[in-house]
Enzyme design. Structure first.
Site, PDB file in Angstrom:
ATOM      1  N   ARG A 163      10.654 -14.525  20.906  1.00 30.18           N
ATOM      2  CA  ARG A 163      10.209 -13.220  20.167  1.00 30.18           C
ATOM      3  C   ARG A 163      10.411 -12.311  21.167  1.00 30.18           C
ATOM      4  O   ARG A 163      10.534 -12.450  22.443  1.00 30.18           O
ATOM      5  CB  ARG A 163       8.822 -13.308  19.541  1.00 30.18           C
ATOM      6  CG  ARG A 163       7.788 -13.679  20.951  1.00 30.18           C
ATOM      7  CD  ARG A 163       6.480 -14.033  20.308  1.00 30.18           C
ATOM      8  NE  ARG A 163       5.787 -14.413  21.282  1.00 30.18           N
ATOM      9  CZ  ARG A 163       5.079 -13.796  22.361  1.00 30.18           C
ATOM     10  NH1 ARG A 163       4.923 -12.433  21.910  1.00 30.18           N
ATOM     11  NH2 ARG A 163       4.218 -14.277  23.440  1.00 30.18           N
ATOM     12  N   CYS A 164      10.634 -11.047  20.821  1.00 28.35           N
ATOM     13  CA  CYS A 164      11.019  -9.890  21.548  1.00 28.35           C
ATOM     14  C   CYS A 164       9.842  -9.530  22.535  1.00 28.35           C
ATOM     15  O   CYS A 164      10.144  -9.004  23.838  1.00 28.35           O
ATOM     16  CB  CYS A 164      11.639  -8.668  20.909  1.00 28.35           C
ATOM     17  SG  CYS A 164      10.367  -7.903  20.098  1.00 28.35           S
ATOM     18  N   THR A 165       8.656  -9.919  22.386  1.00 30.99           N
ATOM     19  CA  THR A 165       7.654  -9.512  23.450  1.00 30.99           C
ATOM     20  C   THR A 165       7.254 -10.476  24.266  1.00 30.99           C
ATOM     21  O   THR A 165       6.282 -10.455  25.103  1.00 30.99           O
ATOM     22  CB  THR A 165       6.372  -9.267  22.627  1.00 30.99           C
ATOM     23  OG1 THR A 165       5.970 -10.203  21.697  1.00 30.99           O
ATOM     24  CG2 THR A 165       6.712  -7.830  21.850  1.00 30.99           C
ATOM     25  N   ALA A 166       8.079 -11.744  24.188  1.00 31.84           N
ATOM     26  CA  ALA A 166       7.658 -12.933  25.141  1.00 31.84           C
ATOM     27  C   ALA A 166       7.740 -12.390  26.774  1.00 31.84           C
ATOM     28  O   ALA A 166       8.394 -11.846  26.986  1.00 31.84           O
ATOM     29  CB  ALA A 166       8.637 -14.046  25.131  1.00 31.84           C
TER      30      ALA A 166
END
Length: 119
Positions: free
Chosen positions: A27-30
């Site tokens: 996910r892009c917020t990892a």
């Protein structure tokens, strides 16, 4: 994530795997980087490594799985290539290997790269 010398290690060690590996880290917020102050670095790495070894990798729909499969063969290979590259560039690589799962899919242990350097 930044972990300071005065951090509550129990909270920090619990938060970091969740930030990095929730949703298989896809996910892009990892959280892809951890910056840990030298005063707690070694004990933090030791505790984080121990926490990572308890994460259960398996099919996404199994109730006891904490990390599901990588999305595709291509992404799996890309992940493994990055693990290899980290080692070639001087990082201590903790885990990150492909594993056989209990079902069809591309399963990989979470990886930790210690002592990475910025270019």
């Amino acid at each position: 994530m930044v972990v300071m010398d005065d951090a509550d290690l129990e909270i920090a060690v619990a938060a970091c795997p969740n930030g990095a590996f929730f949703s298989t880290g896809q996910r892009c917020t990892a959280s892809s980087r951890l910056i840990v102050q030298s005063g707690i670095h070694d004990v933090f790495v030791e505790r984080l490594t121990a926490a990572m070894t308890t994460l259960r990798v398996g099919p996404a729909l199994h109730a006891d799985s904490q990390i599901g499969p990588v999305v595709s063969a291509a992404q799996s290979q890309r992940n493994l290539d990055y693990v290899a590259l980290a080692g070639q560039e001087g990082c201590e690589v903790i885990a990150g290997q492909r594993i056989d799962g209990p079902a069809e899919g591309y399963f990989q242990r979470p990886a930790l790269f210690v002592n990475a350097r910025c270019a």
